[in-house]
Design a protein around this motif. Structure first.
Motif, PDB file in Angstrom:
ATOM      1  N   MET A 260      47.513  27.343  42.097  1.00 37.03           N
ATOM      2  CA  MET A 260      47.230  27.829  40.736  1.00 37.03           C
ATOM      3  C   MET A 260      48.497  27.872  39.899  1.00 37.03           C
ATOM      4  SD  MET A 260      44.990  31.119  41.859  1.00 37.03           S
ATOM      5  CE  MET A 260      44.881  32.081  40.408  1.00 37.03           C
ATOM      6  N   THR A 261      49.583  28.342  40.540  1.00 31.92           N
ATOM      7  CA  THR A 261      50.844  28.455  39.809  1.00 31.92           C
ATOM      8  C   THR A 261      51.342  27.067  39.395  1.00 31.92           C
ATOM      9  OG1 THR A 261      51.345  30.365  41.180  1.00 31.92           O
ATOM     10  CG2 THR A 261      53.160  29.486  39.890  1.00 31.92           C
ATOM     11  N   ALA A 262      51.283  26.120  40.353  1.00 29.45           N
ATOM     12  CA  ALA A 262      51.758  24.764  40.053  1.00 29.45           C
ATOM     13  C   ALA A 262      50.917  24.144  38.940  1.00 29.45           C
ATOM     14  CB  ALA A 262      51.686  23.904  41.324  1.00 29.45           C
ATOM     15  N   PHE A 263      49.578  24.265  39.059  1.00 29.58           N
ATOM     16  CA  PHE A 263      48.711  23.634  38.062  1.00 29.58           C
ATOM     17  C   PHE A 263      48.917  24.264  36.685  1.00 29.58           C
ATOM     18  CE2 PHE A 263      44.687  23.362  35.683  1.00 29.58           C
ATOM     19  CZ  PHE A 263      44.539  21.984  35.638  1.00 29.58           C
ATOM     20  N   SER A 264      49.022  25.582  36.647  1.00 28.61           N
ATOM     21  CA  SER A 264      49.063  26.242  35.336  1.00 28.61           C
ATOM     22  C   SER A 264      50.420  26.088  34.649  1.00 28.61           C
ATOM     23  CB  SER A 264      48.664  27.719  35.448  1.00 28.61           C
ATOM     24  OG  SER A 264      49.511  28.360  36.356  1.00 28.61           O
ATOM     25  N   THR A 265      51.438  25.668  35.400  1.00 28.75           N
ATOM     26  CA  THR A 265      52.705  25.362  34.724  1.00 28.75           C
ATOM     27  C   THR A 265      52.730  23.907  34.242  1.00 28.75           C
ATOM     28  OG1 THR A 265      53.649  25.102  36.930  1.00 28.75           O
ATOM     29  CG2 THR A 265      54.188  27.103  35.779  1.00 28.75           C
ATOM     30  N   GLU A 266      51.956  23.044  34.936  1.00 32.10           N
ATOM     31  CA  GLU A 266      51.922  21.621  34.533  1.00 32.10           C
ATOM     32  C   GLU A 266      50.893  21.351  33.435  1.00 32.10           C
ATOM     33  OE1 GLU A 266      51.007  19.623  38.179  1.00 32.10           O
ATOM     34  OE2 GLU A 266      52.915  20.269  39.051  1.00 32.10           O
ATOM     35  N   ARG A 267      49.747  21.989  33.540  1.00 33.49           N
ATOM     36  CA  ARG A 267      48.635  21.708  32.618  1.00 33.49           C
ATOM     37  C   ARG A 267      48.949  22.287  31.239  1.00 33.49           C
ATOM     38  NH1 ARG A 267      44.518  18.478  31.179  1.00 33.49           N
ATOM     39  NH2 ARG A 267      42.730  19.618  30.367  1.00 33.49           N
ATOM     40  N   ALA A 275      49.861  28.593  31.816  1.00 31.26           N
ATOM     41  CA  ALA A 275      50.403  29.836  32.399  1.00 31.26           C
ATOM     42  C   ALA A 275      50.922  30.780  31.319  1.00 31.26           C
ATOM     43  CB  ALA A 275      51.526  29.508  33.384  1.00 31.26           C
ATOM     44  N   GLU A 276      51.183  30.226  30.130  1.00 36.60           N
ATOM     45  CA  GLU A 276      51.692  31.079  29.044  1.00 36.60           C
ATOM     46  C   GLU A 276      50.574  31.848  28.342  1.00 36.60           C
ATOM     47  OE1 GLU A 276      54.188  28.914  26.362  1.00 36.60           O
ATOM     48  OE2 GLU A 276      55.576  28.286  27.951  1.00 36.60           O
ATOM     49  N   PHE A 277      49.342  31.455  28.593  1.00 33.64           N
ATOM     50  CA  PHE A 277      48.227  32.213  28.005  1.00 33.64           C
ATOM     51  C   PHE A 277      48.037  33.502  28.814  1.00 33.64           C
ATOM     52  CE2 PHE A 277      46.706  27.738  26.991  1.00 33.64           C
ATOM     53  CZ  PHE A 277      47.119  27.784  25.665  1.00 33.64           C
ATOM     54  N   GLY A 278      47.935  34.602  28.117  1.00 32.43           N
ATOM     55  CA  GLY A 278      47.843  35.895  28.799  1.00 32.43           C
ATOM     56  C   GLY A 278      46.696  35.969  29.799  1.00 32.43           C
ATOM     57  N   ALA A 279      45.567  35.377  29.446  1.00 34.86           N
ATOM     58  CA  ALA A 279      44.397  35.473  30.337  1.00 34.86           C
ATOM     59  C   ALA A 279      44.661  34.752  31.659  1.00 34.86           C
ATOM     60  CB  ALA A 279      43.170  34.874  29.641  1.00 34.86           C
ATOM     61  N   ILE A 280      45.357  33.614  31.580  1.00 34.11           N
ATOM     62  CA  ILE A 280      45.680  32.865  32.813  1.00 34.11           C
ATOM     63  C   ILE A 280      46.760  33.619  33.582  1.00 34.11           C
ATOM     64  CG2 ILE A 280      46.658  30.706  33.708  1.00 34.11           C
ATOM     65  CD1 ILE A 280      43.902  30.202  32.560  1.00 34.11           C
ATOM     66  N   ALA A 281      47.782  34.085  32.871  1.00 36.88           N
ATOM     67  CA  ALA A 281      48.880  34.820  33.529  1.00 36.88           C
ATOM     68  C   ALA A 281      48.339  36.028  34.289  1.00 36.88           C
ATOM     69  CB  ALA A 281      49.908  35.264  32.483  1.00 36.88           C
ATOM     70  N   ALA A 282      47.340  36.696  33.719  1.00 38.42           N
ATOM     71  CA  ALA A 282      46.771  37.874  34.392  1.00 38.42           C
ATOM     72  C   ALA A 282      46.111  37.468  35.716  1.00 38.42           C
ATOM     73  CB  ALA A 282      45.751  38.550  33.473  1.00 38.42           C
ATOM     74  N   MET A 283      45.445  36.311  35.712  1.00 34.43           N
ATOM     75  CA  MET A 283      44.796  35.867  36.960  1.00 34.43           C
ATOM     76  C   MET A 283      45.834  35.537  38.026  1.00 34.43           C
ATOM     77  SD  MET A 283      41.339  33.800  35.979  1.00 34.43           S
ATOM     78  CE  MET A 283      41.793  32.809  34.558  1.00 34.43           C
ATOM     79  N   LEU A 284      46.941  34.932  37.600  1.00 37.28           N
ATOM     80  CA  LEU A 284      48.017  34.636  38.560  1.00 37.28           C
ATOM     81  C   LEU A 284      48.597  35.934  39.113  1.00 37.28           C
ATOM     82  CD1 LEU A 284      50.063  31.832  36.695  1.00 37.28           C
ATOM     83  CD2 LEU A 284      48.273  31.532  38.415  1.00 37.28           C
ATOM     84  N   MET A 328      39.717  40.159  48.876  1.00 34.45           N
ATOM     85  CA  MET A 328      40.834  39.672  48.060  1.00 34.45           C
ATOM     86  C   MET A 328      40.781  38.145  47.949  1.00 34.45           C
ATOM     87  SD  MET A 328      43.958  37.973  48.629  1.00 34.45           S
ATOM     88  CE  MET A 328      44.117  38.078  50.393  1.00 34.45           C
ATOM     89  N   ALA A 329      40.599  37.471  49.081  1.00 33.20           N
ATOM     90  CA  ALA A 329      40.601  35.998  49.073  1.00 33.20           C
ATOM     91  C   ALA A 329      39.435  35.464  48.241  1.00 33.20           C
ATOM     92  CB  ALA A 329      40.541  35.464  50.500  1.00 33.20           C
ATOM     93  N   GLY A 330      38.307  36.151  48.308  1.00 33.80           N
ATOM     94  CA  GLY A 330      37.158  35.735  47.490  1.00 33.80           C
ATOM     95  C   GLY A 330      37.480  35.830  46.000  1.00 33.80           C
ATOM     96  N   ARG A 331      38.158  36.903  45.620  1.00 36.07           N
ATOM     97  CA  ARG A 331      38.527  37.055  44.198  1.00 36.07           C
ATOM     98  C   ARG A 331      39.546  35.991  43.799  1.00 36.07           C
ATOM     99  NH1 ARG A 331      38.242  42.594  45.708  1.00 36.07           N
ATOM    100  NH2 ARG A 331      40.480  42.734  46.092  1.00 36.07           N
ATOM    101  N   VAL A 332      40.503  35.729  44.689  1.00 28.81           N
ATOM    102  CA  VAL A 332      41.536  34.731  44.367  1.00 28.81           C
ATOM    103  C   VAL A 332      40.884  33.346  44.214  1.00 28.81           C
ATOM    104  CG1 VAL A 332      43.586  33.534  45.253  1.00 28.81           C
ATOM    105  CG2 VAL A 332      43.419  36.029  45.437  1.00 28.81           C
ATOM    106  N   ALA A 333      39.954  33.015  45.099  1.00 29.27           N
ATOM    107  CA  ALA A 333      39.309  31.693  45.016  1.00 29.27           C
ATOM    108  C   ALA A 333      38.516  31.574  43.717  1.00 29.27           C
ATOM    109  CB  ALA A 333      38.402  31.471  46.221  1.00 29.27           C
ATOM    110  N   ASP A 334      37.851  32.644  43.334  1.00 28.90           N
ATOM    111  CA  ASP A 334      37.076  32.622  42.085  1.00 28.90           C
ATOM    112  C   ASP A 334      38.014  32.385  40.892  1.00 28.90           C
ATOM    113  OD1 ASP A 334      34.414  33.146  40.772  1.00 28.90           O
ATOM    114  OD2 ASP A 334      35.667  34.634  39.746  1.00 28.90           O
ATOM    115  N   ARG A 335      39.152  33.080  40.892  1.00 29.89           N
ATOM    116  CA  ARG A 335      40.113  32.890  39.796  1.00 29.89           C
ATOM    117  C   ARG A 335      40.684  31.472  39.823  1.00 29.89           C
ATOM    118  NH1 ARG A 335      42.816  37.893  41.981  1.00 29.89           N
ATOM    119  NH2 ARG A 335      41.648  39.617  41.092  1.00 29.89           N
ATOM    120  N   ALA A 336      40.936  30.967  41.040  1.00 21.99           N
ATOM    121  CA  ALA A 336      41.547  29.634  41.147  1.00 21.99           C
ATOM    122  C   ALA A 336      40.620  28.578  40.543  1.00 21.99           C
ATOM    123  CB  ALA A 336      41.860  29.310  42.606  1.00 21.99           C
ATOM    124  N   VAL A 337      39.320  28.687  40.822  1.00 20.21           N
ATOM    125  CA  VAL A 337      38.371  27.745  40.218  1.00 20.21           C
ATOM    126  C   VAL A 337      38.492  27.818  38.701  1.00 20.21           C
ATOM    127  CG1 VAL A 337      35.913  27.281  39.856  1.00 20.21           C
ATOM    128  CG2 VAL A 337      36.755  27.784  42.162  1.00 20.21           C
TER     129      VAL A 337
END
Ligand SMILES: Cc1cc2nc3c(=O)[nH]c(=O)nc-3n(C[C@H](O)[C@H](O)[C@H](O)COP(=O)(O)OP(=O)(O)OC[C@H]3O[C@@H](n4cnc5c(N)ncnc54)[C@H](O)[C@@H]3O)c2cc1C
Length: 388
Positions: A260-267, A275-284, A328-337
């Motif tokens: 997620m971190t790699a994608f959100s810094t590249e995309r 990654a600079e959008f607050g909503a995405i940063a919060a998920m990270l 926790m992993a379920g929440r992380v996977a949901d955010r990653a999608v």
């Protein structure tokens, strides 16, 4: 970090190497019903043995790795980074078995399983008995030098690759009538048949068929431990597996947070990395924070086991680790999608695969509701301060 010893770090590095070697095969497996060519599967199993990751939980005296609980967690955490159950080749035969196995059982089942020459499956759950194992209706009746087993078992994971099964039934007749007993059943055996093989959410080569045991005869030498011991083995196995479920969930969440971190810094959207959008940063941020908490809890639980903590405390702490890490992993996977957007819904994307695969971690080896019941029961009996 986490106060790992030099030996722990070395084991962790070997397991990470193994996981990194498996990851390139995930999409092929996903798009082929979980299957890889036989020679590739054999090579992965050989590599797990070469790296000392197969049977890491088993005693060194029998050819196993003799790893501490913490080291087993470190290995399974890396295994959890890989989708499609490809890392199951680093198998963990039941560590409670050597202590109760006869010499015959050690020679015929345990040592070959440690070598990777035999593979087990577990036939415990039934249509009407999952969370409540005591509700099983399968029976075992003594007949001369044999036991005769009957029952229909559900979700028998790895039945299609196993060559022996642990069968749990209630004794019918005799001094221990109605008590649980566990048996080793060679596969195939007359009277053991597949009723059907349902499809499940994940895409893995290990199936979970419904299996009928009809008048299956096993010699008395295949009784594990003594009559009436069946449930105690199940509890011991649950403790181990719950901790390992937690470990694998750490690995999955760890990989997803990295991806997620790699994608959100590249995309870039509107000229900016998402990654600079607050909503995405919060998920990270939420994902890594929860992973840190779950990892600390799981490592601490493993250390308590290695230090010989009271077995009831171990039981409750393993439940806490499984409950928190799997949710926790379920929440992380949901955010990653969500972070991956449309790409996150493609089966070639790791987030999509984990989103489906991680769901079962809240169900098998005892559901989240059952873990909460265990934890609350021990809180009431022992007081919260004895558990955390
Ligand atoms: C993919 C997969 C592989 C599996 N592999 C194996 C295997 O190899 N061998 C094997 O023996 N079993 C296996 N299982 C079975 C698994 O352990 C059970 O599915 C699990 O324990 C839940 O039992 P159940 O499905 O009967 O659900 P149920 O027990 O019917 O539960 C249904 C719901 O009721 C809730 N509930 C039940 N009891 C309570 C309670 N006391 N308090 C609050 N809520 C409660 C549950 O949390 C759940 O939400 C597997 C299952 C799956 C999905």
């Amino acid at each position: 970090m986490y106060g790992l010893s030099a030996q722990d770090l070395q084991i962790q590095a070997r397991a990470r190497t193994f996981a990194d070697e498996l990851i390139p095969y995930e999409v092929t497996a996903e798009l082929n019903g979980g299957e890889l060519p036989r020679d590739v599967v054999a090579a992965h199993a050989a590599r797990a043995r070469e790296l000392g990751l197969h049977s890491a939980n088993m005693p060194e005296s029998l050819g196993g790795g003799g790893c501490t609980s913490l080291q087993q967690v470190l290995i399974q955490e890396q295994a959890g980074r890989v989708t499609n159950a490809l890392a199951w080749s680093a198998a963990t035969p039941p560590s409670w078995l050597p202590a109760v196995a006869t010499q015959y059982q050690l020679d015929a089942f345990v040592v070959p399983a440690i070598r990777g020459d035999r593979e087990e499956c577990y036939a415990i759950t039934e249509e009407g008995a999952g969370s409540d194992v005591d509700a099983i209706e399968a029976t075992a009746r003594r007949d001369g030098e044999d036991y005769v087993l009957n029952g229909e078992k559900w979700h028998v994971t790895s039945y299609n690759s196993a060559d022996f099964a642990f069968f749990q039934g209630k004794l019918a007749g005799g001094e221990h009538d109605g008590e649980h007993a566990m048996f080793l059943v060679d596969l195939p055996s007359p009277g053991v048949t597949v009723v059907r093989t349902p499809a499940y959410s994940h895409t893995i080569s290990h199936h979970h068929p419904i299996v009928a045991f009809t008048d299956v005869r096993v010699p008395a030498s295949h009784l594990v431990g003594a009559e009436g011991d069946g449930m105690s083995f199940a509890y011991e196995w649950f403790r181990f597996e719950r901790l390992m479920v937690a470990a694998r969930c750490l690995g999955a969440a760890g990989r997803l947070t990295e991806e997620m971190t790699a994608f959100s810094t590249e995309r870039r959207v509107q000229g900016r990395p998402i990654a600079e959008f607050g909503a995405i940063a919060a998920m990270l941020a939420d994902s890594l924070t929860e992973l840190f908490a779950a990892r600390s809890l799981t490592y601490e639980t493993a250390r308590a086991i290695d230090a010989g903590a009271d077995v009831k405390v171990q039981h409750a702490q393993c439940s806490m680790a499984k409950l928190y890490a799997s949710e926790m992993a379920g929440r992380v996977a949901d955010r990653a999608v969500q972070v991956f957007g449309g790409r996150g819904y493609m089966r070639e994307n790791v987030a999509e695969r984990f989103f489906r695969e991680l769901r079962v971690e809240r169900i098998w080896e005892g559901t989240s509701e059952v873990q909460r019941a265990i934890i609350a029961d021990q809180m009431v009996k022992r007081g919260p301060r004895s558990l955390a």
